[in-house]
Write an enzyme that holds these catalytic residues in place. Structure first.
Site, PDB file in Angstrom:
ATOM      1  N   CYS A 113       0.819  -1.224   0.000  1.00 10.40           N
ATOM      2  CA  CYS A 113       0.000   0.000   0.000  1.00 10.40           C
ATOM      3  C   CYS A 113       0.847   1.266   0.000  1.00 10.40           C
ATOM      4  O   CYS A 113       0.356   2.337  -0.330  1.00 10.40           O
ATOM      5  CB  CYS A 113      -0.950   0.002   1.184  1.00 10.40           C
ATOM      6  SG  CYS A 113      -2.171  -1.306   1.058  1.00 10.40           S
ATOM      7  N   HIS A 254      -3.462   7.232   2.557  1.00 12.58           N
ATOM      8  CA  HIS A 254      -3.836   5.921   2.024  1.00 12.58           C
ATOM      9  C   HIS A 254      -5.232   5.570   2.528  1.00 12.58           C
ATOM     10  O   HIS A 254      -5.567   5.838   3.681  1.00 12.58           O
ATOM     11  CB  HIS A 254      -2.804   4.881   2.483  1.00 12.58           C
ATOM     12  CG  HIS A 254      -3.204   3.479   2.138  1.00 12.58           C
ATOM     13  ND1 HIS A 254      -3.606   3.115   0.877  1.00 12.58           N
ATOM     14  CD2 HIS A 254      -3.270   2.357   2.909  1.00 12.58           C
ATOM     15  CE1 HIS A 254      -3.905   1.822   0.875  1.00 12.58           C
ATOM     16  NE2 HIS A 254      -3.711   1.342   2.087  1.00 12.58           N
ATOM     17  N   ASN A 284     -10.106  -0.148  -0.550  1.00  7.86           N
ATOM     18  CA  ASN A 284      -8.644  -0.052  -0.509  1.00  7.86           C
ATOM     19  C   ASN A 284      -8.073  -0.623  -1.814  1.00  7.86           C
ATOM     20  O   ASN A 284      -8.124  -1.829  -2.037  1.00  7.86           O
ATOM     21  CB  ASN A 284      -8.138  -0.835   0.715  1.00  7.86           C
ATOM     22  CG  ASN A 284      -6.622  -0.775   0.872  1.00  7.86           C
ATOM     23  OD1 ASN A 284      -5.911  -0.322  -0.023  1.00  7.86           O
ATOM     24  ND2 ASN A 284      -6.129  -1.251   2.003  1.00  7.86           N
TER      25      ASN A 284
HETATM   26  N1  ACO Z   1     -18.711  -8.447   8.506  1.00  5.69           N
HETATM   27  C1  ACO Z   1     -19.188  -8.710   9.732  1.00  5.69           C
HETATM   28  N2  ACO Z   1     -18.415  -9.007  10.775  1.00  5.69           N
HETATM   29  C2  ACO Z   1     -17.085  -9.026  10.576  1.00  5.69           C
HETATM   30  C3  ACO Z   1     -16.531  -8.778   9.331  1.00  5.69           C
HETATM   31  C4  ACO Z   1     -17.380  -8.474   8.261  1.00  5.69           C
HETATM   32  N3  ACO Z   1     -16.946  -8.195   7.028  1.00  5.69           N
HETATM   33  N4  ACO Z   1     -15.182  -8.870   9.427  1.00  5.69           N
HETATM   34  C5  ACO Z   1     -14.914  -9.177  10.699  1.00  5.69           C
HETATM   35  N5  ACO Z   1     -16.068  -9.289  11.399  1.00  5.69           N
HETATM   36  C6  ACO Z   1     -16.242  -9.599  12.816  1.00  5.69           C
HETATM   37  C7  ACO Z   1     -15.060 -10.330  13.377  1.00  5.69           C
HETATM   38  O1  ACO Z   1     -15.175 -11.717  13.132  1.00  5.69           O
HETATM   39  C8  ACO Z   1     -15.168  -9.996  14.840  1.00  5.69           C
HETATM   40  O2  ACO Z   1     -16.126 -10.837  15.432  1.00  5.69           O
HETATM   41  P1  ACO Z   1     -15.855 -11.460  16.895  1.00  5.69           P
HETATM   42  O3  ACO Z   1     -15.740 -10.244  17.797  1.00  5.69           O
HETATM   43  O4  ACO Z   1     -17.062 -12.294  17.113  1.00  5.69           O
HETATM   44  O5  ACO Z   1     -14.576 -12.213  16.792  1.00  5.69           O
HETATM   45  C9  ACO Z   1     -15.720  -8.573  14.853  1.00  5.69           C
HETATM   46  O6  ACO Z   1     -16.286  -8.378  13.549  1.00  5.69           O
HETATM   47  C10 ACO Z   1     -14.671  -7.509  15.092  1.00  5.69           C
HETATM   48  O7  ACO Z   1     -13.517  -7.827  14.313  1.00  5.69           O
HETATM   49  P2  ACO Z   1     -12.230  -6.920  14.339  1.00  5.69           P
HETATM   50  O8  ACO Z   1     -11.207  -7.530  13.434  1.00  5.69           O
HETATM   51  O9  ACO Z   1     -11.856  -6.610  15.740  1.00  5.69           O
HETATM   52  O10 ACO Z   1     -12.806  -5.583  13.681  1.00  5.69           O
HETATM   53  P3  ACO Z   1     -12.105  -4.220  13.533  1.00  5.69           P
HETATM   54  O11 ACO Z   1     -12.926  -3.164  14.130  1.00  5.69           O
HETATM   55  O12 ACO Z   1     -10.629  -4.283  13.890  1.00  5.69           O
HETATM   56  O13 ACO Z   1     -12.162  -3.989  11.953  1.00  5.69           O
HETATM   57  C11 ACO Z   1     -10.753  -4.172  10.027  1.00  5.69           C
HETATM   58  C12 ACO Z   1     -11.525  -4.920  11.101  1.00  5.69           C
HETATM   59  C13 ACO Z   1     -11.751  -3.341   9.233  1.00  5.69           C
HETATM   60  C14 ACO Z   1     -10.059  -5.161   9.123  1.00  5.69           C
HETATM   61  C15 ACO Z   1      -9.723  -3.229  10.686  1.00  5.69           C
HETATM   62  O14 ACO Z   1      -8.996  -3.956  11.656  1.00  5.69           O
HETATM   63  C16 ACO Z   1      -8.777  -2.614   9.714  1.00  5.69           C
HETATM   64  O15 ACO Z   1      -9.136  -1.753   8.938  1.00  5.69           O
HETATM   65  N6  ACO Z   1      -7.480  -2.994   9.756  1.00  5.69           N
HETATM   66  C17 ACO Z   1      -6.461  -2.359   8.959  1.00  5.69           C
HETATM   67  C18 ACO Z   1      -6.439  -2.863   7.573  1.00  5.69           C
HETATM   68  C19 ACO Z   1      -5.297  -2.151   6.852  1.00  5.69           C
HETATM   69  O16 ACO Z   1      -4.986  -1.002   7.159  1.00  5.69           O
HETATM   70  N7  ACO Z   1      -4.606  -2.789   5.958  1.00  5.69           N
HETATM   71  C20 ACO Z   1      -3.359  -2.111   5.600  1.00  5.69           C
HETATM   72  C21 ACO Z   1      -3.053  -1.798   4.374  1.00  5.69           C
HETATM   73  S1  ACO Z   1      -3.408  -2.967   3.223  1.00  5.69           S
HETATM   74  C22 ACO Z   1      -1.986  -3.378   2.313  1.00  5.69           C
HETATM   75  O17 ACO Z   1      -0.844  -3.000   2.508  1.00  5.69           O
HETATM   76  C23 ACO Z   1      -2.301  -4.396   1.367  1.00  5.69           C
END
Ligand code: ACO
Length: 328
Positions: A113, A254, A284
């Site tokens: 990214c 980003h 993204n």
């Molecule tokens: N729909 C419904 N529920 C979901 C989904 C979904 N799509 N995805 C995850 N959940 C659930 C999980 O299973 C979890 O359930 P549980 O509590 O029963 O275990 C709950 O939602 C919360 O999950 P978290 O992972 O804690 O959710 P979070 O608020 O952290 O959001 C996310 C997840 C959106 C992925 C976030 O962590 C994020 O944006 N991370 C950064 C991603 C990023 O920046 N990538 C970097 C660059 S990419 C690159 O270089 C390629």
């Protein structure tokens, strides 16, 4: 001599994959995706015969057309991508062939990214050294090719697209790419990777059965690191260049998660009206997010001579960094 951006362009495939479409194939909801990420829809390159080089070539052709130059005037093409058409030849060479840039050399840059930021800073060195006059920097990704559409934790986040810039020598020292700070920390590598298909785990029936050819991430860990790193590097650039929040016309972050974008803007003390956000429409697109934002700003006439821009990114590697530029 500073490098200046003389042309911007973007290409997004037509096909839209909305949160509601994903609700039909995954245990997810539009509400969850919107509130946790800010994404409403993303674009998908559907034609199986087309991939990253196709989108980057569309961008490259627009860049030269908008600038009014011919393809054989281009000296160098850098494509930032982690979803190349093939491991080799490089996607940049495919673009070079497609647009008939017969005098350009071309290479891919792997920075996930942060690829565009890495590539723009790299490209600027060729300009400031005085050895190159016209360098294309394109970020392009077919993220849908590395998504497991049965995994709700990753597949809702990413989309396809490409965008880029042409850079050339500027006429004065005070405009153009004025500062950059780039970082890497390989210790974060396991938190965001595609484990299969490389020389460590060449593709076999087993790697495919284990789904190692798909992007895998520990979202929570990446989130925590991204929030801190993007805000820190933005602040570092502001401090190094004696910039206050009032001096910044646009922060171009980003687009990984709207909450990360907000946190970065808050740390910098700038209002969201000074932040480019299109994650709602494209998700993204990895190396393409920042140049897509830049192209949209340019298209809508929001950039003027002297506009101060800060570009910041975070991605797999870990890789992160920022660029401060003053529009020419
Ligand atoms: N729909 C419904 N529920 C979901 C989904 C979904 N799509 N995805 C995850 N959940 C659930 C999980 O299973 C979890 O359930 P549980 O509590 O029963 O275990 C709950 O939602 C919360 O999950 P978290 O992972 O804690 O959710 P979070 O608020 O952290 O959001 C996310 C997840 C959106 C992925 C976030 O962590 C994020 O944006 N991370 C950064 C991603 C990023 O920046 N990538 C970097 C660059 S990419 C690159 O270089 C390629």
């Amino acid at each position: 001599m500073k490098a200046v951006i003389t042309s911007t362009a973007k290409y997004l495939p037509e096909s839209v994959l909305s949160n509601h479409d994903l609700e039909k194939i995954l245990d997810t909801s539009d509400e969850w995706i919107r509130t946790r990420t800010g994404i409403c829809e993303r674009r998908i390159l559907k034609d199986p015969e087309q991939a990253t080089a196709h989108m980057c070539s569309k961008v490259a052709l627009q860049l030269i057309e908008k600038r009014g130059v011919s393809a054989d005037e281009i000296d160098l093409i850098i494509v930032a991508t982690m979803t190349p058409d093939m491991i080799f030849p490089s996607t940049a060479c495919l673009v070079q062939k497609n647009i008939h840039a017969s005098n350009a050399w071309a290479f891919d840059l792997s920075g996930a990214c942060s690829g565009f930021i890495y590539a723009l800073h790299t490209a600027a060195q060729f300009i400031t050294a005085g050895t190159h006059k016209k360098v294309m920097v394109i970020g392009g990704e077919k993220m849908s090719a590395v998504m497991d559409y049965t995994d709700r934790t990753t597949s809702v986040l990413f989309g396809d697209g490409a965008a880029g810039v042409l850079i050339e020598p500027g006429t004065d020292e005070n405009h153009g790419l004025l500062d950059a700070k780039l970082y890497s920390d390989g210790n974060g590598g396991d938190n965001l990777c595609m484990p299969g298909g490389g020389s460590l785990r060449p593709t076999t029936h087993e790697t495919v059965a284990q789904k190692l050819h798909y992007l895998q991430q520990d979202g929570r860990q990446v989130f925590k690191s991204a929030v801190v790193a993007m805000a820190d590097v933005a602040m570092e650039l502001m401090t190094r260049n004696n910039l206050t929040a009032e001096d910044i016309d646009f922060l171009i972050p980003h687009q990984a998660n709207h909450r990360i974008i907000q946190a970065t803007a808050e740390r910098m003390g700038i209002g969201l009206e000074h932040v480019t956000v299109n994650i709602d429409r494209y998700g993204n697109t990895s190396a393409a997010t920042i140049p897509i934002c830049l192209a949209e700003l340019d298209e809508t006439g929001k950039l003027h001579r002297g506009s101060n821009l800060i570009l910041v990114s975070f991605g797999a590697g870990y890789t992160w960094g920022g660029i401060y530029l003053k529009w020419q």
